[in-house]
Design an enzyme around this catalytic site. Structure first.
Site, PDB file in Angstrom:
ATOM      1  N   ASP A  10      36.333  38.673  43.030  1.00 47.49           N
ATOM      2  CA  ASP A  10      35.265  38.038  43.796  1.00 47.49           C
ATOM      3  C   ASP A  10      35.741  37.665  45.205  1.00 47.49           C
ATOM      4  OD1 ASP A  10      32.774  36.940  44.301  1.00 47.49           O
ATOM      5  OD2 ASP A  10      32.789  35.597  42.567  1.00 47.49           O
TER       6      ASP A  10
ATOM      7  N   ASP B   7      23.810  38.341  43.062  1.00 48.02           N
ATOM      8  CA  ASP B   7      23.754  37.154  42.214  1.00 48.02           C
ATOM      9  C   ASP B   7      22.324  36.880  41.787  1.00 48.02           C
ATOM     10  OD1 ASP B   7      26.326  36.414  41.848  1.00 48.02           O
ATOM     11  OD2 ASP B   7      26.382  34.905  43.429  1.00 48.02           O
TER      12      ASP B   7
HETATM   13  C1  DGJ Z   1      29.966  34.460  42.833  1.00 47.14           C
HETATM   14  C2  DGJ Z   1      29.642  35.603  41.935  1.00 47.14           C
HETATM   15  O1  DGJ Z   1      28.727  36.459  42.531  1.00 47.14           O
HETATM   16  C3  DGJ Z   1      29.133  35.073  40.603  1.00 47.14           C
HETATM   17  O2  DGJ Z   1      28.762  36.132  39.776  1.00 47.14           O
HETATM   18  C4  DGJ Z   1      30.206  34.244  39.988  1.00 47.14           C
HETATM   19  O3  DGJ Z   1      31.304  35.045  39.683  1.00 47.14           O
HETATM   20  C5  DGJ Z   1      30.595  33.130  40.920  1.00 47.14           C
HETATM   21  N1  DGJ Z   1      30.965  33.625  42.207  1.00 47.14           N
HETATM   22  C6  DGJ Z   1      31.723  32.332  40.352  1.00 47.14           C
HETATM   23  O4  DGJ Z   1      32.174  31.375  41.206  1.00 47.14           O
END
Ligand code: DGJ
Length: 747
Positions: free
Chosen positions: A481, A549
């Protein structure tokens, strides 16, 4: 990481023909050559690309489009305006430039002349390299490279700029490539967006002037604008007809795409690293290599160009491309930071029980004693295990998953640090921050970016992954991430801050190279708060990406539609989440959520314990059905049929296997129009000479099936007529939520 390596077949080097053999060969060539012997042609299955290069002359772009017949090359000069192949600041200075250099003596003009040309081949196609020199500065060379991908109809171009002199020079502009488009009614389609609303499609006619698409956030480069574009050459964009040029700058850093249209009506496409705040000092003896620009041409509309990108992407650009990815459950939306061992074990069991293949623990499993990662304000950088959350460690989870017959994966965000971490306390000089300024923080009010320009930090970041992997042999998936961008541009390590954006990308590339060398089989998901890093600059190290997301199925139709312009479904993670949706609050029935997620790499992003037995059964059936179509969806050819952007009240697309023996048709209602009968959708991808057995998938009680379910019908009929979709108002589901997934198998 797959790389295409060039193997020159033959070379003819005009300036070094000193020995007799070369001289005789040259004379023979000259004797048999036509007046256009300097035309250098790269042919692919359906396209031709022609550059004209003659010693001591400026190389000229001649043609890119439908494949030429042998005799056609001779007439090109009469029918197509030749343009500089890579315009620099000299001669036609009223035109836009691809290269701008400040020579050691302060001269800012560059006059590129061909010195030598070499044409060759590699296993996937051909290569063309033109070495250029400036007569006034013999130590300065620019090599223009092109490489064709024969089967995929792709051309890649990039540039090497070298300083063999004794003093540094400054590059003010250094495009990867240049492509003139000489058509009339050209429309640009590009992708824009923000967090939770990625890859929004924007289509507009190109008119006189300059249209710039760029992104400057340093890290998450496709967050607001994408470095990929489509140009429809025959007026308004159409999905399945018309000529299209698609282009993708393969770079994860700051980029700039410029479309400059002068009064001659020719559109000049420039693409490269953004020179803004990135003037590059080329040291003596140094060569600067630009990232690659990849382009394609298709006369089968936007979907045709997408199919070329997808085939090329799967074969050459994705890690493990062409191998369908697993169906997974990710813990994030199910539990957020509330990781604990019994809950994780139960989630692993739940996904296994519905037929899933992988369980992934997201954020929240790590930290230090002082800074446990229980929320987004602290702990990033301290990658120790929180034993009170997972007493048996990651290894315990590997074992649990193994016992359930599934794989195990873990979340990391190694490029970042929270100010509230032991790492920051120990190494405050390891973060990016402009000198003399107060730290500018991001997520949680405490997040900063580690200085990947610094080799010691690169070691640390690699070590985060390496240590995690070694702590639990058997981890088979990592979600990498990146939830921040360069808010305060400044590297404590670098001497020249103009190099910051470029050096960051070099730093992360070095780390990812090491990761891939050490863990070639590991499946790695590219995530940046969703899809902000979805780019062919990053994908060669990754197997897939977290598309957004935003898991609201209705919005996902649009996000996935835009993303599919360039990136194959194999890489596009699409998860079924809870209702009401956590990002939009909208309630959407489970079948619809699944039917949308099934059009990409299917997964789940919820707490299965909240599902009823009936819902679990729906998921189980859907997973079993998805396994029947997974290969066709993930590795097949896309045909987008009805766009969600056209406000027809529904959207539709299909995937076909290359031999068209198998196809999957998706149809989703996007608006609630009571009693409307949606227009039929011709199934453009089918073979008219085959007959197909029709099977509706993901059947759920209470939903209308297509009337042809179970019937066998000719491809010709379905290509012309499609299905009569008869979903009517249904008190329980509402016709706004109607959707269909239909399997077509050639008999
Ligand atoms: C951002 C990501 O897009 C989410 O899916 C998740 O992993 C969060 N970060 C976790 O902090």
């Amino acid at each position: 990481m797959k790389k295409a390596t060039a193997r020159p077949l033959f070379l003819y080097i005009c300036n070094t023909m000193t020995n007799r053999f070369f001289l005789i060969t040259a004379l023979l060539l000259a004797a048999t050559a036509s007046a256009h012997a300097e035309n250098h042609i790269l042919d692919t299955r359906n396209t031709s690309f022609v550059i004209n290069a003659e010693k001591d002359k400026t190389p000229q772009f001649v043609y890119f489009g439908a494949r030429l017949e042998k005799g056609d090359v001779g007439i090109l000069a009469k029918n197509h305006k030749a343009m500089y192949a890579y315009p620099a600041r000299f001669g036609k200075t009223s035109e836009s430039a691809s290269l701008s250099v400040e020579m050691p003596d302060g001269n800012v003009s560059v006059d590129l002349r061909a010195e030598s040309v070499s044409q060759g081949s590699w296993e996937g196609g051909s290569t063309l390299d033109i070495l250029c020199k400036d007569p006034l500065y013999p130590f300065f060379t620019v090599t223009l490279h092109w490489r064709s991908y024969e089967r995929e109809d792709m051309i890649e171009t990039w540039t090497e700029i070298s300083n063999a002199g004794k003093k540094p020079m400054v590059l003010h502009r250094f495009d990867s490539g240049f492509l003139p488009v000489q058509e009339g009614d050209v429309w640009l389609s590009s992708l824009h967006g923000a967090w939770g609303a990625e890859a929004k499609l924007v289509s507009e006619p190109l008119s006189r002037g300059t249209r710039e698409i760029s992104n400057h956030n340093g890290l998450r480069n496709n967050s607001m604008a994408h470095s990929e574009i489509m140009l429809s050459l025959d007026g308004e964009p159409r999905e399945n007809s018309g000529r299209v040029i698609g282009a993708a700058l393969c770079y994860g850093g700051n980029f700039q795409i410029r479309l400059v249209t002068l009064d001659d009506g020719i559109h000049r496409l420039h693409a490269g690293i953004s020179p803004e705040d990135s003037w590059y000092t080329l040291a003596k003896g140094e060569t600067f290599t630009t990232p690659k620009l990849a382009y394609t041409w298709s006369n089968e509309g936007l979907s045709g160009a997408s199919r070329n990108f997808h085939r090329w992407g799967r074969k050459y650009m994705l890690a493990h491309g062409g191998q369908p990815n697993d169906i997974l459950l990710n813990s994030w939306e199910g539990v957020y930071f509330n990781i604990d061992e019994p809950a994780m074990q139960q989630m692993a069991k739940d996904i296994a029980s519905i037929g899933g293949e992988l369980f992934v623990i997201d954020d929240g499993w790590f930290g230090s004693e002082k800074y446990p990662r229980d929320n987004d304000k602290q702990g990033l950088g301290d990658w120790g295990l929180q034993t009170k959350k997972l007493p048996h460690g990651l290894q315990g989870m590997v074992e649990t998953c193994k016992a359930e017959g599934i794989k195990f994966g873990i979340w990391l965000e190694p490029e970042m640090v929270n100010i509230k971490s032991e790492l920051y306390e120990k190494h405050p000089d390891w973060v990016l921050n402009a000198a003399g300024r107060e730290p500018v923080t991001g997520r949680g009010g405490t997040q900063m970016v580690l200085d990947l320009c610094n080799p010691a930090v690169q070691d640390f970041v690699f070590d985060v992954l390496d240590r995690t992997m070694k702590s639990a042999p058997g981890i088979s998936y990592v979600k990498w991430d990146c939830n921040n961008y360069m808010r305060s541009p400044g590297s404590p390590y670098l001497k020249n801050q103009n190099h910051l954006y470029i050096e960051y990308m070099r730093g992360i590339s070095k780390v990812l190279d090491r990761v891939r060398a050490a863990y070639p089989e590991l499946v790695i998901q590219l995530c940046a708060g969703g899809g902000s890093r979805v780019s062919y600059g990053f994908l060669p190290w990754f197997d897939e990406f977290w598309t957004s997301d935003n898991t609201d199925a209705l919005q996902r139709i649009r996000i996935q539609w835009g993303t599919s312009y360039f990136f194959p479904a194999e890489a596009m993670a699409c998860h079924v989440s809870a209702s009401p949706n956590h990002q939009t609050g909208r309630e959407i029935p489970l079948k619809f959520r699944i039917d949308v997620a099934m059009s990409g790499r299917l997964g789940f992003e919820l707490q299965p314990s909240t599902l009823s037995d009936e819902e679990k059964e729906i998921c189980r059936n859907a997973v079993a059905d998805y396994k029947k179509i997974r290969e066709t969806v993930q590795c097949g050819d896309i045909y987008r049929l009805v766009s969600p952007y056209d406000d027809k009240g529904f959207a539709s697309l299909m995937y076909c296997s290359e031999d068209k023996s198998k196809a999957v048709f998706f149809w989703w209602r996007t608006e609630s129009f009571r009693d409307s009968r949606p227009a039929r959708v011709p199934l453009a991808g089918l073979d008219p000479d085959k007959t197909y057995k029709i099977t509706e998938l993901n059947k759920v009680k209470g939903y209308t099936r297509v009337a042809l379910d179970g019937k066998t019908v000719s491809g010709r009929y379905l290509r012309e007529n499609g299905f009569d979709i008869q979903d009517r108002w249904n008190r329980n589901i509402g016709n706004s939520s109607a959707s269909h997934v239909i399997l077509l198998e050639a008999q």
